[in-house]
Design a protein around this motif. Structure first.
Motif, PDB file in Angstrom:
ATOM      1  N   PRO A  72       0.844  -1.207   0.000  1.00  0.00           N
ATOM      2  CA  PRO A  72       0.000   0.000   0.000  1.00  0.00           C
ATOM      3  C   PRO A  72       0.872   1.248   0.000  1.00  0.00           C
ATOM      4  O   PRO A  72       1.939   1.283   0.616  1.00  0.00           O
ATOM      5  N   LEU A  73       0.426   2.288  -0.688  1.00  0.00           N
ATOM      6  CA  LEU A  73       1.190   3.523  -0.778  1.00  0.00           C
ATOM      7  C   LEU A  73       0.819   4.483   0.353  1.00  0.00           C
ATOM      8  O   LEU A  73      -0.238   4.364   0.958  1.00  0.00           O
ATOM      9  N   ILE A  74       1.716   5.423   0.605  1.00  0.00           N
ATOM     10  CA  ILE A  74       1.515   6.395   1.674  1.00  0.00           C
ATOM     11  C   ILE A  74       1.521   7.804   1.091  1.00  0.00           C
ATOM     12  O   ILE A  74       2.292   8.113   0.173  1.00  0.00           O
ATOM     13  N   LEU A  75       0.663   8.665   1.622  1.00  0.00           N
ATOM     14  CA  LEU A  75       0.582  10.076   1.233  1.00  0.00           C
ATOM     15  C   LEU A  75       1.373  10.897   2.243  1.00  0.00           C
ATOM     16  O   LEU A  75       1.069  10.884   3.432  1.00  0.00           O
ATOM     17  N   THR A  76       2.387  11.605   1.753  1.00  0.00           N
ATOM     18  CA  THR A  76       3.184  12.474   2.622  1.00  0.00           C
ATOM     19  C   THR A  76       3.156  13.900   2.083  1.00  0.00           C
ATOM     20  O   THR A  76       2.880  14.116   0.900  1.00  0.00           O
TER      21      THR A  76
ATOM     22  N   SER B 103       8.278   2.049   2.625  1.00  0.00           N
ATOM     23  CA  SER B 103       9.702   1.748   2.815  1.00  0.00           C
ATOM     24  C   SER B 103      10.578   2.863   2.250  1.00  0.00           C
ATOM     25  O   SER B 103      11.684   3.103   2.739  1.00  0.00           O
ATOM     26  N   SER B 104      10.081   3.575   1.226  1.00  0.00           N
ATOM     27  CA  SER B 104      10.842   4.684   0.644  1.00  0.00           C
ATOM     28  C   SER B 104      10.706   5.969   1.452  1.00  0.00           C
ATOM     29  O   SER B 104      11.684   6.701   1.639  1.00  0.00           O
ATOM     30  N   LEU B 105       9.492   6.249   1.936  1.00  0.00           N
ATOM     31  CA  LEU B 105       9.214   7.558   2.538  1.00  0.00           C
ATOM     32  C   LEU B 105       9.238   7.602   4.061  1.00  0.00           C
ATOM     33  O   LEU B 105       9.495   8.658   4.631  1.00  0.00           O
ATOM     34  N   MET B 106       8.961   6.475   4.709  1.00  0.00           N
ATOM     35  CA  MET B 106       8.888   6.521   6.179  1.00  0.00           C
ATOM     36  C   MET B 106      10.197   6.908   6.859  1.00  0.00           C
ATOM     37  O   MET B 106      10.160   7.554   7.911  1.00  0.00           O
ATOM     38  N   PRO B 107      11.372   6.554   6.320  1.00  0.00           N
ATOM     39  CA  PRO B 107      12.606   7.048   6.955  1.00  0.00           C
ATOM     40  C   PRO B 107      12.650   8.574   7.016  1.00  0.00           C
ATOM     41  O   PRO B 107      13.125   9.153   8.007  1.00  0.00           O
ATOM     42  N   GLN B 108      12.136   9.251   5.969  1.00  0.00           N
ATOM     43  CA  GLN B 108      12.108  10.714   5.980  1.00  0.00           C
ATOM     44  C   GLN B 108      11.040  11.240   6.943  1.00  0.00           C
ATOM     45  O   GLN B 108      11.210  12.292   7.566  1.00  0.00           O
ATOM     46  N   VAL B 109       9.944  10.499   7.063  1.00  0.00           N
ATOM     47  CA  VAL B 109       8.905  10.867   8.035  1.00  0.00           C
ATOM     48  C   VAL B 109       9.450  10.720   9.449  1.00  0.00           C
ATOM     49  O   VAL B 109       9.295  11.626  10.291  1.00  0.00           O
ATOM     50  N   ARG B 110      10.095   9.604   9.719  1.00  0.00           N
ATOM     51  CA  ARG B 110      10.684   9.375  11.051  1.00  0.00           C
ATOM     52  C   ARG B 110      11.753  10.414  11.366  1.00  0.00           C
ATOM     53  O   ARG B 110      11.949  10.797  12.523  1.00  0.00           O
ATOM     54  N   GLY B 111      12.445  10.896  10.334  1.00  0.00           N
ATOM     55  CA  GLY B 111      13.489  11.897  10.523  1.00  0.00           C
ATOM     56  C   GLY B 111      12.957  13.317  10.589  1.00  0.00           C
ATOM     57  O   GLY B 111      13.736  14.267  10.702  1.00  0.00           O
ATOM     58  N   GLY B 112      11.636  13.476  10.499  1.00  0.00           N
ATOM     59  CA  GLY B 112      11.026  14.796  10.598  1.00  0.00           C
ATOM     60  C   GLY B 112      11.132  15.645   9.348  1.00  0.00           C
ATOM     61  O   GLY B 112      10.851  16.852   9.382  1.00  0.00           O
ATOM     62  N   LYS B 113      11.500  15.040   8.221  1.00  0.00           N
ATOM     63  CA  LYS B 113      11.683  15.812   6.990  1.00  0.00           C
ATOM     64  C   LYS B 113      10.426  15.841   6.114  1.00  0.00           C
ATOM     65  O   LYS B 113      10.306  16.675   5.221  1.00  0.00           O
ATOM     66  N   LEU B 114       9.519  14.905   6.346  1.00  0.00           N
ATOM     67  CA  LEU B 114       8.216  14.875   5.682  1.00  0.00           C
ATOM     68  C   LEU B 114       7.170  14.511   6.724  1.00  0.00           C
ATOM     69  O   LEU B 114       7.504  13.955   7.784  1.00  0.00           O
TER      70      LEU B 114
END
Length: 320
Positions: free
Chosen positions: A121-125, A203-214
Motif C-alpha cells: 500500500p502507498l503512503i501520502l506524505t 519503505s521509501s518515505l517513512m525514513p524521511q517521516v521518522r526523521g522529521g523531513k516529511l
C-alpha cells in the motif's frame, strides 16, 4: 486433418513429459527494474526460498529500461518452457492503457500471471511547510488554492502518479503533477518544498517521516499497516476510503504449460508462507500474498481496468 491431430497430440505429450521433469536447469528471472527497489528485493527474497524445493538455482536478471517495457518484452519473447520468468508491478497494468497498440508485445496474451507475491500500500506524505494537518484539511486547502499545489512522482504512469490522479478525481481537487526520474529526486524536491505532496511506498518515505523531513498524512490501505501502526489510513485521516498500492506479480511467457505455471505458483505460495519471509516483508509495510494463477489473473484484470479509467479520465499521456 489426421496428421495435424497426431502432431498436436505429440506436442501435448511432450509438454506433459517436460512439465513432469521440470525444472532440469537453472531458471532465469527477469526483473525489469534496477536493483534495490521493491520489485528486485521481493523477487530475490522469494525466489531464493523457492530454489531449494525446485532443486535448481534461480538467477535474477535486472533488465531496466523504457518504463519496464524492455525487460517485459524480453520475457514475453522467451521460449514458454518455464526457464524465463518475469516480475511486474503496478506500472505493467498502467502500460496496457498508456501504450495501447504501441507495445512490442501483447501484455494480455504474451505474458500470463503465475502468482501475486506481495502488495505494498502507498503512503501520502506532505512537505512540512504545508499547513494541513490531516487529509481532510489537505483537501480543504487544495480546494481553496486550486492549481497551486504540486505533487511529485517517480514518473508518468507510476503507481504513485496514478494514485494521486485517483485521489484528485475522488475528492475533486486540482493539483499539478511534476514527474521525476525516480523516487529519490522526487523526495529531495518534497523536502525542498519544490513539490508539496509525494506518494510512494512506506519503505521509501517513512525514513524521511521518522526523521522529521516529511509528514505522513495517511496510508492508501483498508487498515493500518503493522510496521507503521501510528500512521492512519486515508479514511481515518478524514479522506475517502481509497486503497492503492504497488505490487509484485510473477509472470511467465504465454503458452507456458499449465503444469509448470501451477508448480511455480505453488512454490511461490509456499515460500511466502514461511515465517521469515512473512516477517521480512511485513517489517517494511509489504503485505505477503502468494495466490493461484487464476486469482493472480483476476487481480491483474482488476488493476488494468482500474488504472485505465483513471488514465482516461485524467488524460494521462505516456512519455515519448
Amino acid at each position: 486433418m489426421f496428421k495435424k491431430a497426431v502432431f498436436a497430440a505429440l506436442l501435448l505429450l511432450a509438454s506433459s513429459v517436460e512439465a513432469q521433469t521440470y525444472p532440469s536447469k537453472p531458471i532465469r528471472w527477469v526483473v525489469p527494474y534496477t536493483g534495490g527497489g521493491i520489485t528486485d528485493v521481493v523477487t530475490r527474497i522469494v525466489t531464493q526460498k523457492m530454489s531449494g524445493p525446485l532443486g535448481q538455482a534461480i538467477v535474477v536478471d535486472n533488465k531496466p529500461g523504457a518504463n519496464s517495457i524492455l525487460g517485459s518484452d524480453l520475457a514475453a519473447k522467451a521460449p514458454p518452457d518455464g526457464y524465463t520468468m518475469v516480475t511486474v508491478i503496478a506500472g505493467y497494468a498502467a502500460n496496457v492503457t498508456l501504450y495501447s497498440g504501441k507495445l512490442p508485445f501483447d501484455p494480455l496474451k504474451d505474458l500470463v500471471p503465475v502468482s501475486l507475491a506481495a502488495v505494498a500500500p502507498l503512503i501520502l506524505t506532505v512537505n512540512n511547510n504545508l499547513p494541513a494537518k490531516d487529509v481532510k484539511e489537505l483537501v480543504a486547502y487544495a480546494k481553496a488554492n486550486p492549481g497551486k499545489l504540486n505533487f511529485g512522482s517517480s514518473g508518468i504512469g507510476a503507481a504513485a502518479h496514478l494514485t494521486c490522479e485517483l485521489f484528485k478525481q475522488t475528492v475533486g481537487i486540482d493539483m499539478v503533477h511534476i514527474p521525476f526520474k525516480g523516487t529519490a529526486p522526487a523526495m529531495q524536491a518534497a523536502m525542498a518544498n519544490d513539490i508539496q505532496i509525494l506518494v510512494d511506498t512506506p519503505s521509501s518515505l517513512m525514513p524521511q517521516v521518522r526523521g522529521g523531513k516529511l509528514r505522513a498524512m495517511g496510508m492508501f490501505s483498508g487498515k493500518r499497516l503493522g510496521a507503521y501502526s501510528d500512521v492512519p489510513t486515508i479514511a481515518e485521516a478524514g479522506g475517502p476510503a481509497l486503497e492503492s498500492s504497488t505490487w509484485v506479480l510473477f509472470m511467465a511467457p504465454g503458452g507456458t504449460p499449465k503444469e509448470i505455471v501451477n508448480r511455480l505458483a505453488m512454490e511461490t505460495a509456499k515460500a511466502i508462507r514461511e515465517p521469515d519471509i512473512q516477517e521480512r516483508l511485513n517489517q517494511t509495510g509489504i503485505e505477503p500474498v502468494g495466490n493461484t494463477p487464476e486469482q493472480a489473473k483476476q487481480f491483474l484484470d482488476g488493476e488494468i481496468a482500474k488504472w485505465a479509467k483513471v488514465i482516461n479520465t485524467a488524460g494521462v499521456k505516456a512519455e515519448q
